[in-house]
Design a protein around this motif. Structure first.
Motif, PDB file in Angstrom:
ATOM      1  N   ARG A   1      51.153   4.956  61.215  1.00 54.56           N
ATOM      2  CA  ARG A   1      50.086   5.523  60.378  1.00 54.56           C
ATOM      3  C   ARG A   1      49.173   6.434  61.192  1.00 54.56           C
ATOM      4  O   ARG A   1      48.752   7.493  60.726  1.00 54.56           O
TER       5      ARG A   1
ATOM      6  N   PRO B   1      45.289  13.369  56.090  1.00 56.30           N
ATOM      7  CA  PRO B   1      45.477  12.126  55.324  1.00 56.30           C
ATOM      8  C   PRO B   1      44.254  11.658  54.555  1.00 56.30           C
ATOM      9  O   PRO B   1      44.391  11.050  53.485  1.00 56.30           O
TER      10      PRO B   1
ATOM     11  N   GLU C   1      43.984   9.625  50.615  1.00 51.78           N
ATOM     12  CA  GLU C   1      43.858   8.165  50.619  1.00 51.78           C
ATOM     13  C   GLU C   1      43.594   7.601  49.234  1.00 51.78           C
ATOM     14  O   GLU C   1      43.993   6.481  48.921  1.00 51.78           O
TER      15      GLU C   1
ATOM     16  N   TYR D   1      45.016   8.289  46.622  1.00 46.49           N
ATOM     17  CA  TYR D   1      46.276   8.180  45.899  1.00 46.49           C
ATOM     18  C   TYR D   1      47.204   7.130  46.496  1.00 46.49           C
ATOM     19  O   TYR D   1      48.312   6.947  46.005  1.00 46.49           O
ATOM     20  N   ARG D   2      46.780   6.433  47.533  1.00 43.01           N
ATOM     21  CA  ARG D   2      47.657   5.472  48.189  1.00 43.01           C
ATOM     22  C   ARG D   2      47.731   4.170  47.397  1.00 43.01           C
ATOM     23  O   ARG D   2      46.723   3.610  46.992  1.00 43.01           O
ATOM     24  N   THR D   3      48.970   3.688  47.192  1.00 44.07           N
ATOM     25  CA  THR D   3      49.177   2.447  46.457  1.00 44.07           C
ATOM     26  C   THR D   3      49.018   1.257  47.398  1.00 44.07           C
ATOM     27  O   THR D   3      49.043   1.421  48.627  1.00 44.07           O
TER      28      THR D   3
ATOM     29  N   GLY E   1      51.476   1.132  50.134  1.00 46.81           N
ATOM     30  CA  GLY E   1      51.441   2.158  51.171  1.00 46.81           C
ATOM     31  C   GLY E   1      52.036   3.492  50.780  1.00 46.81           C
ATOM     32  O   GLY E   1      52.104   4.413  51.607  1.00 46.81           O
ATOM     33  N   PHE E   2      52.468   3.648  49.530  1.00 53.64           N
ATOM     34  CA  PHE E   2      53.023   4.922  49.074  1.00 53.64           C
ATOM     35  C   PHE E   2      51.903   5.833  48.566  1.00 53.64           C
ATOM     36  O   PHE E   2      50.813   5.366  48.225  1.00 53.64           O
ATOM     37  N   LEU E   3      52.186   7.127  48.487  1.00 55.68           N
ATOM     38  CA  LEU E   3      51.239   8.091  47.943  1.00 55.68           C
ATOM     39  C   LEU E   3      51.672   8.444  46.525  1.00 55.68           C
ATOM     40  O   LEU E   3      52.759   8.994  46.318  1.00 55.68           O
ATOM     41  N   ASP E   4      50.832   8.139  45.551  1.00 55.03           N
ATOM     42  CA  ASP E   4      51.176   8.351  44.142  1.00 55.03           C
ATOM     43  C   ASP E   4      50.765   9.769  43.739  1.00 55.03           C
ATOM     44  O   ASP E   4      49.763   9.982  43.067  1.00 55.03           O
TER      45      ASP E   4
ATOM     46  N   ALA F   1      55.395   8.189  44.716  1.00 59.62           N
ATOM     47  CA  ALA F   1      55.384   6.729  44.855  1.00 59.62           C
ATOM     48  C   ALA F   1      56.747   6.114  44.604  1.00 59.62           C
ATOM     49  O   ALA F   1      56.944   4.918  44.856  1.00 59.62           O
TER      50      ALA F   1
ATOM     51  N   THR G   1      58.102   4.205  52.930  1.00 57.59           N
ATOM     52  CA  THR G   1      56.883   4.968  53.167  1.00 57.59           C
ATOM     53  C   THR G   1      57.101   5.952  54.311  1.00 57.59           C
ATOM     54  O   THR G   1      58.047   5.829  55.094  1.00 57.59           O
TER      55      THR G   1
END
Length: 313
Positions: free
Chosen positions: A149, A194, A198, A200-202, A205-208, A226, A231
């Motif tokens: 990360r 990043p 942030e 949008y992070r589920t 750990g995915f970005l939606d 997502a 990830t």
């Protein structure tokens, strides 16, 4: 923060995008050099930007944010893999589920939004691919996903233009794509740090982020980021296994499902509908939080002939 490289009256500049303007860094500042110096260098440079170097986005030509030393392109969307496999009368191989596989593509073919994309020599089945890429900002080896990360400095859109007929023939040799993939790769329109994503992070750990692709103004496909199977942190950890990832390295998500490329739709329908890309077709890819990239296909060159192999006596 959004960071761009652009041309203004023949000068190549980089800067921070604020609203509909870009605040230029001092002349000679290269975004890849800043990436190599780390996140703090990016923030320090943006904070020191002189007030007089502000241009409207409409009066500059955006280029690729930077020219990466390497590009690893993964396959992390099961829907895309399933659609492609169906076109060959196949299913998703069990090996795909084991680990996030990738191939290296051509860093010399990188272009920016707005640039023309020539049809590769000899190609009749030209295609786009909707992807998001993570950019490495710190060197690291044998990273865990948790460590990875801190090694990602930003994200950008990626279009992995593909000559499907060339790719299909050459991959029968079971080596991987070569001329089917190396003619053009679009990165852009800018690099997004990043912190901007942030929200949008589920929890996993995915970005939606919503992904949409249009050809000549008509929506062809879309998905959410997502839906990746791994990830970007897991992909980075895998890429660093037994080797080193370095600042500027690009890690593509692979093509999204839901019609993220024409070949997936062809595989599901059994016919070339929508048709392959032709000169004058314009492809636009949009992603929540990342912006949009647009390129127009133009006529390419004829292939320079190379003789077939000399067969063993």
């Amino acid at each position: 923060m959004r960071l761009a490289t652009f041309d203004h009256h023949g000068k190549r500049l980089s800067g921070a995008v604020v609203g509909d303007t870009v605040h230029a860094f001092p002349e000679g500042t290269d975004l890849l050099d800043l990436i190599r110096r780390g996140s703090q260098a990016l923030w320090d440079c943006a904070a020191a930007t002189p007030a007089e170097g502000v241009y409207a986005l409409g009066e500059v030509t955006l280029l690729a944010p930077f020219l990466p030393p390497t590009i690893r392109d993964f396959m992390t969307f099961e829907g895309h893999v399933e659609g492609i496999a169906r076109g060959f009368g196949d299913t998703v191989p069990e090996e795909w589920y084991a680990e996030p596989v990738f191939y290296f593509t051509n860093p010399y073919s990188v272009i920016g939004t707005g640039a023309d994309v020539p049809v590769p020599p000899g190609c009749e089945l030209f295609d786009f691919e909707v992807e998001v890429a993570a950019v490495i900002g710190r060197e690291g080896s044998d990273l865990t996903p948790e460590q990875a990360r801190e090694h990602i400095i930003g994200y950008t859109l990626l279009n992995d233009w593909s000559a499907r007929d060339l790719q299909g023939r050459e991959m029968r040799v079971k080596l991987g794509p070569s001329k089917g993939k190396d003619s053009s790769t679009t990165l852009g329109p800018w690099l997004v740090t990043p912190d901007d994503l942030e929200a949008y992070r589920t929890p996993e750990g995915f970005l939606d982020l919503e992904l949409v692709v249009e050809v000549n103004g008509t929506k062809v496909g879309g998905d959410t980021l997502a839906n990746m199977a791994w990830t970007f942190e897991e992909m980075t950890a895998h890429a660093s296994r037994g080797t080193t990832v370095r600042p500027g390295d690009v890690l593509g998500s692979g093509t999204c499902g839901g019609g993220g490329c024409l070949a997936e739709l062809w595989g599901r329908s059994g016919r070339h509908d929508p048709p392959p890309l032709r000169p004058d077709d314009t492809v636009t890819i949009t992603a929540t939080g990342l912006g949009a990239i647009t390129n127009t296909v133009v006529q390419g060159r004829s292939p320079v002939p190379v003789r077939p192999a000399r067969r063993r006596p």
